[in-house]
Design a protein around this motif. Structure first.
Motif, PDB file in Angstrom:
ATOM      1  N   ILE A   1       0.837  -1.202   0.000  1.00  0.00           N
ATOM      2  CA  ILE A   1       0.000   0.000   0.000  1.00  0.00           C
ATOM      3  C   ILE A   1       0.873   1.254   0.000  1.00  0.00           C
ATOM      4  CG2 ILE A   1      -1.728   1.303   1.325  1.00  0.00           C
ATOM      5  CD1 ILE A   1      -2.962  -1.302   2.162  1.00  0.00           C
ATOM      6  N   MET A   2       2.052   1.164   0.615  1.00  0.00           N
ATOM      7  CA  MET A   2       2.963   2.304   0.660  1.00  0.00           C
ATOM      8  C   MET A   2       3.354   2.769  -0.746  1.00  0.00           C
ATOM      9  SD  MET A   2       4.581   3.924   3.256  1.00  0.00           S
ATOM     10  CE  MET A   2       4.960   2.719   4.506  1.00  0.00           C
ATOM     11  N   VAL A   3       3.434   1.833  -1.696  1.00  0.00           N
ATOM     12  CA  VAL A   3       3.822   2.205  -3.060  1.00  0.00           C
ATOM     13  C   VAL A   3       2.600   2.434  -3.945  1.00  0.00           C
ATOM     14  CG1 VAL A   3       6.041   1.025  -2.911  1.00  0.00           C
ATOM     15  CG2 VAL A   3       4.052  -0.205  -3.817  1.00  0.00           C
ATOM     16  N   GLY A   4       1.423   2.525  -3.346  1.00  0.00           N
ATOM     17  CA  GLY A   4       0.224   2.855  -4.109  1.00  0.00           C
ATOM     18  C   GLY A   4      -0.479   1.674  -4.741  1.00  0.00           C
ATOM     19  N   GLU A   5      -0.177   0.446  -4.287  1.00  0.00           N
ATOM     20  CA  GLU A   5      -0.848  -0.746  -4.804  1.00  0.00           C
ATOM     21  C   GLU A   5      -1.628  -1.420  -3.675  1.00  0.00           C
ATOM     22  OE1 GLU A   5      -0.866  -1.165  -7.904  1.00  0.00           O
ATOM     23  OE2 GLU A   5       0.890  -0.100  -8.629  1.00  0.00           O
TER      24      GLU A   5
ATOM     25  N   LYS B   1      -9.718  -7.536   7.008  1.00  0.00           N
ATOM     26  CA  LYS B   1      -9.193  -7.295   8.359  1.00  0.00           C
ATOM     27  C   LYS B   1      -7.754  -6.794   8.295  1.00  0.00           C
ATOM     28  CE  LYS B   1     -12.136 -10.808  10.538  1.00  0.00           C
ATOM     29  NZ  LYS B   1     -12.154 -12.073  11.324  1.00  0.00           N
ATOM     30  N   VAL B   2      -6.968  -7.394   7.413  1.00  0.00           N
ATOM     31  CA  VAL B   2      -5.569  -6.980   7.249  1.00  0.00           C
ATOM     32  C   VAL B   2      -5.499  -5.538   6.756  1.00  0.00           C
ATOM     33  CG1 VAL B   2      -3.460  -7.377   5.928  1.00  0.00           C
ATOM     34  CG2 VAL B   2      -4.703  -9.311   6.906  1.00  0.00           C
ATOM     35  N   ILE B   3      -6.306  -5.205   5.756  1.00  0.00           N
ATOM     36  CA  ILE B   3      -6.301  -3.842   5.223  1.00  0.00           C
ATOM     37  C   ILE B   3      -6.767  -2.851   6.286  1.00  0.00           C
ATOM     38  CG2 ILE B   3      -7.380  -2.309   3.518  1.00  0.00           C
ATOM     39  CD1 ILE B   3      -7.440  -4.732   1.622  1.00  0.00           C
ATOM     40  N   THR B   4      -7.757  -3.238   7.086  1.00  0.00           N
ATOM     41  CA  THR B   4      -8.217  -2.369   8.173  1.00  0.00           C
ATOM     42  C   THR B   4      -7.090  -2.065   9.140  1.00  0.00           C
ATOM     43  OG1 THR B   4     -10.478  -3.245   8.032  1.00  0.00           O
ATOM     44  CG2 THR B   4      -9.848  -2.164  10.081  1.00  0.00           C
ATOM     45  N   ILE B   5      -6.328  -3.078   9.522  1.00  0.00           N
ATOM     46  CA  ILE B   5      -5.207  -2.875  10.451  1.00  0.00           C
ATOM     47  C   ILE B   5      -4.164  -1.939   9.841  1.00  0.00           C
ATOM     48  CG2 ILE B   5      -3.238  -4.046  11.531  1.00  0.00           C
ATOM     49  CD1 ILE B   5      -5.130  -6.464  11.941  1.00  0.00           C
ATOM     50  N   VAL B   6      -3.847  -2.155   8.562  1.00  0.00           N
ATOM     51  CA  VAL B   6      -2.819  -1.333   7.906  1.00  0.00           C
ATOM     52  C   VAL B   6      -3.254   0.129   7.845  1.00  0.00           C
ATOM     53  CG1 VAL B   6      -1.589  -0.924   5.753  1.00  0.00           C
ATOM     54  CG2 VAL B   6      -1.871  -3.252   6.600  1.00  0.00           C
ATOM     55  N   LEU B   7      -4.489   0.367   7.406  1.00  0.00           N
ATOM     56  CA  LEU B   7      -4.955   1.748   7.285  1.00  0.00           C
ATOM     57  C   LEU B   7      -5.177   2.381   8.651  1.00  0.00           C
ATOM     58  CD1 LEU B   7      -7.451   1.485   4.282  1.00  0.00           C
ATOM     59  CD2 LEU B   7      -4.999   1.967   4.284  1.00  0.00           C
ATOM     60  N   LEU B   8      -5.647   1.597   9.624  1.00  0.00           N
ATOM     61  CA  LEU B   8      -5.780   2.112  10.981  1.00  0.00           C
ATOM     62  C   LEU B   8      -4.417   2.498  11.554  1.00  0.00           C
ATOM     63  CD1 LEU B   8      -7.740   2.620  13.373  1.00  0.00           C
ATOM     64  CD2 LEU B   8      -7.316   0.255  14.090  1.00  0.00           C
ATOM     65  N   GLY B   9      -3.370   1.845  11.065  1.00  0.00           N
ATOM     66  CA  GLY B   9      -2.013   2.171  11.515  1.00  0.00           C
ATOM     67  C   GLY B   9      -1.451   3.442  10.923  1.00  0.00           C
ATOM     68  N   GLY B  10      -2.233   4.138  10.092  1.00  0.00           N
ATOM     69  CA  GLY B  10      -1.791   5.413   9.552  1.00  0.00           C
ATOM     70  C   GLY B  10      -1.170   5.344   8.178  1.00  0.00           C
ATOM     71  N   VAL B  11      -1.210   4.175   7.537  1.00  0.00           N
ATOM     72  CA  VAL B  11      -0.687   4.061   6.178  1.00  0.00           C
ATOM     73  C   VAL B  11      -1.712   4.653   5.222  1.00  0.00           C
ATOM     74  CG1 VAL B  11       0.109   2.479   4.379  1.00  0.00           C
ATOM     75  CG2 VAL B  11       0.601   2.002   6.794  1.00  0.00           C
ATOM     76  N   SER B  12      -1.277   5.559   4.371  1.00  0.00           N
ATOM     77  CA  SER B  12      -2.190   6.221   3.444  1.00  0.00           C
ATOM     78  C   SER B  12      -2.598   5.269   2.328  1.00  0.00           C
ATOM     79  CB  SER B  12      -1.536   7.465   2.840  1.00  0.00           C
ATOM     80  OG  SER B  12      -2.356   8.009   1.822  1.00  0.00           O
TER      81      SER B  12
END
Length: 338
Positions: free
Chosen positions: A50-54, A238-249
Motif C-alpha cells: 500500500i505504501m507504493v500505491g498498490e 481485516k488486514v487492510i483495516t489494520i494497515v490503514l488504521l495504523g496510519g498508512v495512506s
C-alpha cells in the motif's frame, strides 16, 4: 498518529479491565495474541504494498491455498521439511503472478488481486475438496495452543510478528530501499527519474507478500490442527483495516511499521473487549471492523480535504471579485482635468 494509537490502546485496555476482571488474565491475553498474530503478520507486506500505491486482496486466498497444500502433501506422506519448501515456493509463484500482471502487463492491482482472490480460493477448494486433514504431528500443532516458554500470554505467531516487524521496520525506515518505497508512493514518475526501478520493487513486494502469506497459511493450519476448505475467509479486509488504521495512506507514500503494530493490538483489544461484554459476537464485530476501515481512510485525509476546501473557496472568491470588476466596466477619465 502513532501517539493517538497509543492513547487508543490505553483506552481499550482500560475498558477491558473495567468490563471484565478476566480481560488481563494470561489465558485471555494469549487468546488475544493468537487471534491477531496471523493478521498482523500479513499486515507487514501489505503495508509496503500500500505504501507504493498498490494493494493485494489475495492474501487470505494465498493463506488458504498454502494451508490446503500443506494438508494435501502431508496426507500423501511427504516429509514435513520438504512440504515447507514446496509451500514457500508456492507463495513465491502466487505472489509473482500478481506482480507480473501488475508490473509487466500493466493491469491495476485492485482488479488483478480481486481476480486472484477468487482464483486462489477456488484452487484451494479443489486441492482437498470436502476432505479435512488433521493428523499433523503434535510438535507442530502445539504452536497454536502453547505459549512461548517463560511468557504465558505470548503466542508463537505474535513472537514471529515481533521479530519480522523489527526487520521490516529497519528496512523501511533505515535503508535506501525503504526510502524508495516512500518515493514511489508519493510520485512514481519522480521516482523513475531518480533512478528507482519501480517495476522491480513492486514485483519484489508482491512476491514477499506471497511468501509471508504462505508462511502464515502453514502457521494457521497448525493452530487449527487441521487443513480444510474455507479457512481465512474475510482476512483480507481485516488486514487492510489494520494497515490503514495504523496510519498508512491508501494513496501511498505515508505510514510506519510501529503504527501498524499498534493498530493490530488496538484492533485485537477492541475485539476482545466487545466479546467479553456479551453484547457482541464475531458477526457483530464485522460492523465495527467496517466502521474502523472507513474511519481509518477518512480521518487521516481530513486535513487535505479541509485544505482543498479552503483552496476552492479562495478560487470562488477570486472569480467573484473578477466578475464584479468586469461588471463595473473599464475606468473612465470623464471629469478629470487635462
Amino acid at each position: 498518529w502513532e501517539a493517538a494509537l497509543v492513547v487508543a490502546l490505553v483506552v481499550v485496555f482500560a475498558l477491558g479491565v473495567d468490563s471484565s476482571s478476566y480481560f488481563l488474565s494470561s489465558y485471555n491475553l494469549f487468546t488475544l495474541c493468537t487471534n491477531i498474530g496471523d493478521l498482523a503478520l500479513m499486515a507487514l507486506p501489505m503495508t509496503l504494498i500500500i505504501m507504493v500505491g498498490e494493494i493485494d486482496l489475495s492474501v487470505a486466498s494465498t493463506l488458504a491455498l498454502s494451508g490446503e497444500t500443506l494438508g494435501y502433501l502431508w496426507s500423501h506422506h511427504w516429509p514435513m521439511g520438504l512440504i515447507f519448501v514446496v509451500v514457500i515456493a508456492l507463495g513465491v509463484v502466487l505472489g509473482a503472478i500478481n506482480g507480473f500482471l501488475v508490473t509487466k502487463v500493466g493491469l491495476p492491482s485492485l482488479a488483478v488481486t480481486i481476480g486472484t482472490l477468487t482464483l486462489y480460493r477456488g484452487l484451494a477448494n479443489v486441492v482437498l475438496g470436502p476432505l479435512t486433514v488433521a493428523n499433523f504431528p503434535s510438535f507442530y500443532t502445539n504452536v497454536g495452543v502453547d505459549n512461548v516458554p517463560g511468557i504465558p500470554f505470548l503466542s508463537y505467531s505474535v513472537a514471529i510478528f515481533i521479530v519480522l516487524a523489527i526487520l521490516f521496520g529497519v528496512v523501511l525506515h533505515r535503508t535506501p530501499f525503504g526510502r524508495s518505497l516512500y518515493a514511489i508512493g508519493l510520485n512514481k514518475e519522480a521516482a523513475l527519474h531518480a533512478g528507482i526501478r519501480v517495476q522491480r520493487v513492486k514485483m519484489l513486494l508482491f512476491v514477499l507478500s506471497g511468501v509471508v502469506c504462505s508462511l502464515v497459511g502453514m502457521l494457521y493450519t497448525f493452530e487449527l490442527s487441521s487443513a480444510g476448505e474455507s479457512i481465512g475467509i474475510g482476512f483480507e479486509l481485516k488486514v487492510i483495516t489494520i494497515v490503514l488504521l495504523g496510519g498508512v495512506s491508501i494513496f501511498g507514500g505515508r505510514g510506519t511499521i510501529i503504527g501498524v503494530a499498534l493498530a493490530a493490538f488496538v484492533y485485537a483489544g477492541l475485539h476482545s473487549v466487545l466479546l467479553l461484554s456479551n453484547s457482541f459476537n464475531d458477526n457483530d464485530f464485522q460492523v465495527v471492523s467496517g466502521a474502523l476501515l472507513i474511519l481509518s481512510v477518512l480521518v487521516p485525509n481530513l486535513p487535505s480535504f479541509a485544505q482543498r476546501g479552503r483552496a476552492l473557496l479562495r478560487r470562488r472568491a477570486a472569480r467573484s471579485v473578477a466578475a464584479d470588476g468586469s461588471a463595473q466596466g473599464p475606468p473612465t477619465t470623464e471629469g478629470i482635468a487635462p
